[in-house]
Design a protein around this motif. Structure first.
Motif, PDB file in Angstrom:
ATOM      1  N   THR A  31       0.835  -1.196   0.000  1.00  0.00           N
ATOM      2  CA  THR A  31       0.000   0.000   0.000  1.00  0.00           C
ATOM      3  C   THR A  31       0.871   1.247   0.000  1.00  0.00           C
ATOM      4  OG1 THR A  31      -0.106  -0.066   2.418  1.00  0.00           O
ATOM      5  CG2 THR A  31      -1.888  -1.142   1.217  1.00  0.00           C
ATOM      6  N   PRO A  32       0.382   2.330  -0.602  1.00  0.00           N
ATOM      7  CA  PRO A  32       1.154   3.580  -0.594  1.00  0.00           C
ATOM      8  C   PRO A  32       1.385   4.054   0.837  1.00  0.00           C
ATOM      9  CG  PRO A  32      -0.631   3.688  -2.187  1.00  0.00           C
ATOM     10  CD  PRO A  32      -0.854   2.447  -1.380  1.00  0.00           C
ATOM     11  N   PRO A  33       2.561   4.600   1.128  1.00  0.00           N
ATOM     12  CA  PRO A  33       2.849   5.069   2.480  1.00  0.00           C
ATOM     13  C   PRO A  33       2.064   6.334   2.804  1.00  0.00           C
ATOM     14  CG  PRO A  33       4.602   5.729   0.999  1.00  0.00           C
ATOM     15  CD  PRO A  33       3.667   4.858   0.197  1.00  0.00           C
ATOM     16  N   ALA A  34       1.884   6.594   4.077  1.00  0.00           N
ATOM     17  CA  ALA A  34       1.152   7.786   4.507  1.00  0.00           C
ATOM     18  C   ALA A  34       1.843   9.050   4.003  1.00  0.00           C
ATOM     19  CB  ALA A  34       1.037   7.813   6.025  1.00  0.00           C
ATOM     20  N   GLY A  35       3.165   9.007   3.895  1.00  0.00           N
ATOM     21  CA  GLY A  35       3.919  10.166   3.437  1.00  0.00           C
ATOM     22  C   GLY A  35       3.882  10.371   1.940  1.00  0.00           C
ATOM     23  N   GLY A  36       3.241   9.447   1.237  1.00  0.00           N
ATOM     24  CA  GLY A  36       3.133   9.578  -0.212  1.00  0.00           C
ATOM     25  C   GLY A  36       4.397   9.171  -0.944  1.00  0.00           C
ATOM     26  N   GLY A  37       4.462   9.509  -2.205  1.00  0.00           N
ATOM     27  CA  GLY A  37       5.597   9.188  -3.061  1.00  0.00           C
ATOM     28  C   GLY A  37       5.528  10.065  -4.291  1.00  0.00           C
ATOM     29  N   ARG A  38       6.280   9.713  -5.305  1.00  0.00           N
ATOM     30  CA  ARG A  38       6.306  10.513  -6.529  1.00  0.00           C
ATOM     31  C   ARG A  38       5.092  10.177  -7.392  1.00  0.00           C
ATOM     32  NH1 ARG A  38      11.169  10.521 -11.056  1.00  0.00           N
ATOM     33  NH2 ARG A  38      10.443  12.353 -12.235  1.00  0.00           N
ATOM     34  N   PRO A  39       4.176  11.138  -7.608  1.00  0.00           N
ATOM     35  CA  PRO A  39       2.953  10.837  -8.369  1.00  0.00           C
ATOM     36  C   PRO A  39       3.261  10.499  -9.829  1.00  0.00           C
ATOM     37  CG  PRO A  39       2.741  12.896  -7.137  1.00  0.00           C
ATOM     38  CD  PRO A  39       4.189  12.515  -7.111  1.00  0.00           C
ATOM     39  N   SER A  40       2.579   9.508 -10.350  1.00  0.00           N
ATOM     40  CA  SER A  40       2.713   9.128 -11.750  1.00  0.00           C
ATOM     41  C   SER A  40       1.414   8.459 -12.183  1.00  0.00           C
ATOM     42  CB  SER A  40       3.898   8.185 -11.943  1.00  0.00           C
ATOM     43  OG  SER A  40       3.703   6.990 -11.216  1.00  0.00           O
ATOM     44  N   ALA A  41       1.281   8.242 -13.479  1.00  0.00           N
ATOM     45  CA  ALA A  41       0.066   7.624 -13.998  1.00  0.00           C
ATOM     46  C   ALA A  41       0.369   6.880 -15.283  1.00  0.00           C
ATOM     47  CB  ALA A  41      -1.009   8.688 -14.255  1.00  0.00           C
ATOM     48  N   THR A  64      17.560   0.207 -26.806  1.00  0.00           N
ATOM     49  CA  THR A  64      18.779   0.925 -26.436  1.00  0.00           C
ATOM     50  C   THR A  64      18.642   1.708 -25.131  1.00  0.00           C
ATOM     51  OG1 THR A  64      18.031   2.753 -27.841  1.00  0.00           O
ATOM     52  CG2 THR A  64      19.561   1.161 -28.807  1.00  0.00           C
ATOM     53  N   MET A  65      17.465   1.681 -24.517  1.00  0.00           N
ATOM     54  CA  MET A  65      17.280   2.441 -23.281  1.00  0.00           C
ATOM     55  C   MET A  65      18.104   1.855 -22.147  1.00  0.00           C
ATOM     56  SD  MET A  65      13.264   3.503 -23.072  1.00  0.00           S
ATOM     57  CE  MET A  65      13.587   4.427 -21.554  1.00  0.00           C
ATOM     58  N   ARG A  66      18.562   2.733 -21.263  1.00  0.00           N
ATOM     59  CA  ARG A  66      19.359   2.278 -20.115  1.00  0.00           C
ATOM     60  C   ARG A  66      18.497   1.473 -19.146  1.00  0.00           C
ATOM     61  NH1 ARG A  66      20.561   4.574 -15.150  1.00  0.00           N
ATOM     62  NH2 ARG A  66      19.405   6.463 -15.712  1.00  0.00           N
ATOM     63  N   ASN A  67      17.248   1.888 -18.963  1.00  0.00           N
ATOM     64  CA  ASN A  67      16.317   1.171 -18.098  1.00  0.00           C
ATOM     65  C   ASN A  67      15.148   0.653 -18.923  1.00  0.00           C
ATOM     66  OD1 ASN A  67      17.611   1.729 -15.521  1.00  0.00           O
ATOM     67  ND2 ASN A  67      16.990   3.852 -15.860  1.00  0.00           N
ATOM     68  N   HIS A  68      14.690  -0.549 -18.599  1.00  0.00           N
ATOM     69  CA  HIS A  68      13.502  -1.150 -19.202  1.00  0.00           C
ATOM     70  C   HIS A  68      13.650  -1.389 -20.706  1.00  0.00           C
ATOM     71  CE1 HIS A  68      12.088   0.055 -15.332  1.00  0.00           C
ATOM     72  NE2 HIS A  68      12.075   1.330 -15.658  1.00  0.00           N
ATOM     73  N   ALA A  69      14.858  -1.644 -21.161  1.00  0.00           N
ATOM     74  CA  ALA A  69      15.092  -1.844 -22.600  1.00  0.00           C
ATOM     75  C   ALA A  69      14.198  -2.944 -23.150  1.00  0.00           C
ATOM     76  CB  ALA A  69      16.556  -2.183 -22.838  1.00  0.00           C
ATOM     77  N   GLY A  70      13.453  -2.623 -24.201  1.00  0.00           N
ATOM     78  CA  GLY A  70      12.638  -3.601 -24.898  1.00  0.00           C
ATOM     79  C   GLY A  70      11.369  -4.029 -24.191  1.00  0.00           C
ATOM     80  N   GLN A  71      11.045  -3.449 -23.041  1.00  0.00           N
ATOM     81  CA  GLN A  71       9.886  -3.918 -22.289  1.00  0.00           C
ATOM     82  C   GLN A  71       8.585  -3.287 -22.767  1.00  0.00           C
ATOM     83  OE1 GLN A  71      10.079  -3.960 -18.003  1.00  0.00           O
ATOM     84  NE2 GLN A  71      12.301  -4.045 -18.040  1.00  0.00           N
ATOM     85  N   PRO A  72       7.536  -4.092 -22.959  1.00  0.00           N
ATOM     86  CA  PRO A  72       6.205  -3.539 -23.221  1.00  0.00           C
ATOM     87  C   PRO A  72       5.664  -2.869 -21.967  1.00  0.00           C
ATOM     88  CG  PRO A  72       6.385  -5.784 -24.053  1.00  0.00           C
ATOM     89  CD  PRO A  72       7.578  -5.549 -23.163  1.00  0.00           C
ATOM     90  N   ALA A  73       4.826  -1.842 -22.166  1.00  0.00           N
ATOM     91  CA  ALA A  73       4.301  -1.075 -21.047  1.00  0.00           C
ATOM     92  C   ALA A  73       3.076  -0.286 -21.465  1.00  0.00           C
ATOM     93  CB  ALA A  73       5.370  -0.101 -20.529  1.00  0.00           C
ATOM     94  N   PHE A  74       2.331   0.173 -20.489  1.00  0.00           N
ATOM     95  CA  PHE A  74       1.292   1.153 -20.750  1.00  0.00           C
ATOM     96  C   PHE A  74       1.963   2.501 -21.019  1.00  0.00           C
ATOM     97  CE2 PHE A  74      -0.805  -1.552 -17.383  1.00  0.00           C
ATOM     98  CZ  PHE A  74      -1.741  -2.169 -18.223  1.00  0.00           C
ATOM     99  N   PRO A  75       1.376   3.343 -21.856  1.00  0.00           N
ATOM    100  CA  PRO A  75       1.878   4.715 -21.927  1.00  0.00           C
ATOM    101  C   PRO A  75       1.756   5.366 -20.544  1.00  0.00           C
ATOM    102  CG  PRO A  75       0.320   4.271 -23.707  1.00  0.00           C
ATOM    103  CD  PRO A  75       0.225   3.114 -22.753  1.00  0.00           C
ATOM    104  N   GLY A  76       2.742   6.154 -20.176  1.00  0.00           N
ATOM    105  CA  GLY A  76       2.642   6.815 -18.878  1.00  0.00           C
ATOM    106  C   GLY A  76       3.982   7.246 -18.348  1.00  0.00           C
ATOM    107  N   GLY A  77       3.948   7.930 -17.213  1.00  0.00           N
ATOM    108  CA  GLY A  77       5.168   8.414 -16.594  1.00  0.00           C
ATOM    109  C   GLY A  77       4.868   9.305 -15.407  1.00  0.00           C
ATOM    110  N   ALA A  78       5.883  10.021 -14.957  1.00  0.00           N
ATOM    111  CA  ALA A  78       5.760  10.869 -13.783  1.00  0.00           C
ATOM    112  C   ALA A  78       4.906  12.096 -14.077  1.00  0.00           C
ATOM    113  CB  ALA A  78       7.137  11.299 -13.309  1.00  0.00           C
ATOM    114  N   ALA A  79       4.194  12.559 -13.049  1.00  0.00           N
ATOM    115  CA  ALA A  79       3.360  13.753 -13.180  1.00  0.00           C
ATOM    116  C   ALA A  79       4.225  15.000 -13.304  1.00  0.00           C
ATOM    117  CB  ALA A  79       2.438  13.878 -11.968  1.00  0.00           C
TER     118      ALA A  79
END
Length: 238
Positions: A31-41, A64-79
């Motif tokens: 579960t998300p912590p009471a202090g929150g975290g970095r919002p994204s969607a 060629t990405m440094r992170n998550h190279a070649g991985q399928p994903a939903f469109p999205g990112g940090a707010a």
């Protein structure tokens, strides 16, 4: 959830009713912590090429990405500071990544927040109807290699479902569809939604597929259904 728009296909039920009462623990044990975290969607966008045949928009990260190279994903990112809500974040990211026209997508509801401890992302999946589908393509080739609409009929095909194990030891549900291996966070969310929609078909898990050592860990350490994931970057992916 907003009022249901005119023309909404009947296949949205019972999914819409069931996600209305969904809880974080339906997707993850963290579960998300009471202090929150970095919002994204992330944008969980369902449309149809032919009446009664829903599909799901998925992108594949560049190899060629440094992170998550070649991985399928939903469109999205940090707010961004200018985003008024998670829906705005998800639609903006989808426009930047694959050229989605936000006016063609009707946001129906948001799912419970999912916390990713390693990166401290609090991810809100945004469920939307692609009421006016149009061609999409990678707008940032350095980050996105491919965009696909995966038919639900292929996602629920028992022949396309499996489990994968990362070298770290965690096990994730996965889908092998149209040349894409969808796993980790993304596959976990898809798996739960297929169950909620009543679309899932019985399937035998079979042997667990071992991911190769170079496979990057998914974003965070999040058990989704029977899965858990771990890693970090500015993108919210598998």
């Amino acid at each position: 959830m907003t009022a249901r728009p005119e023309g909404l296909p009947g296949w949205w039920e019972p999914l819409l009713t069931r996600v209305g009462s969904a809880r974080t623990e339906d997707f993850t044990t963290i579960t998300p912590p009471a202090g929150g975290g970095r919002p994204s969607a992330v944008l969980v966008l369902l449309g149809e090429d032919r009446p009664g045949e829903p599909d799901l928009l998925i992108l594949q990260r560049a190899a060629t990405m440094r992170n998550h190279a070649g991985q399928p994903a939903f469109p999205g990112g940090a707010a961004d500071p200018g985003d008024r809500d998670p829906a705005a974040t998800a639609l903006r990211e989808a426009n930047e990544e694959v050229g989605l026209d936000p006016a063609t997508a009707t946001v129906l509801t948001t799912l419970p927040e999912l916390y990713i401890p390693v990166s401290r992302f609090v991810v809100t999946p945004v469920l939307a109807w692609w009421h006016a589908p149009h061609p999409v393509h990678p707008r940032q080739p350095a980050e996105v290699a491919h965009v696909a609409r995966l038919p639900v009929t292929e996602l629920v095909d028992p022949e396309n479902r499996m489990r994968v194990r990362h070298p770290s030891g965690w096990v994730s549900p996965a889908f092998q569809v149209r040349g894409m291996l969808v796993w980790g966070f993304t596959a976990g969310v898809i798996s739960v939604l297929l169950d909620m929609a009543g679309w899932s078909r019985p399937w035998r898990p079979g042997p667990i597929m071992e991911l190769p050592d170079p496979a990057p860990l998914p974003h965070g350490s999040v058990p989704v259904a029977d899965a858990s994931a771990a890693a970090a970057s500015d993108e919210v992916v598998s």
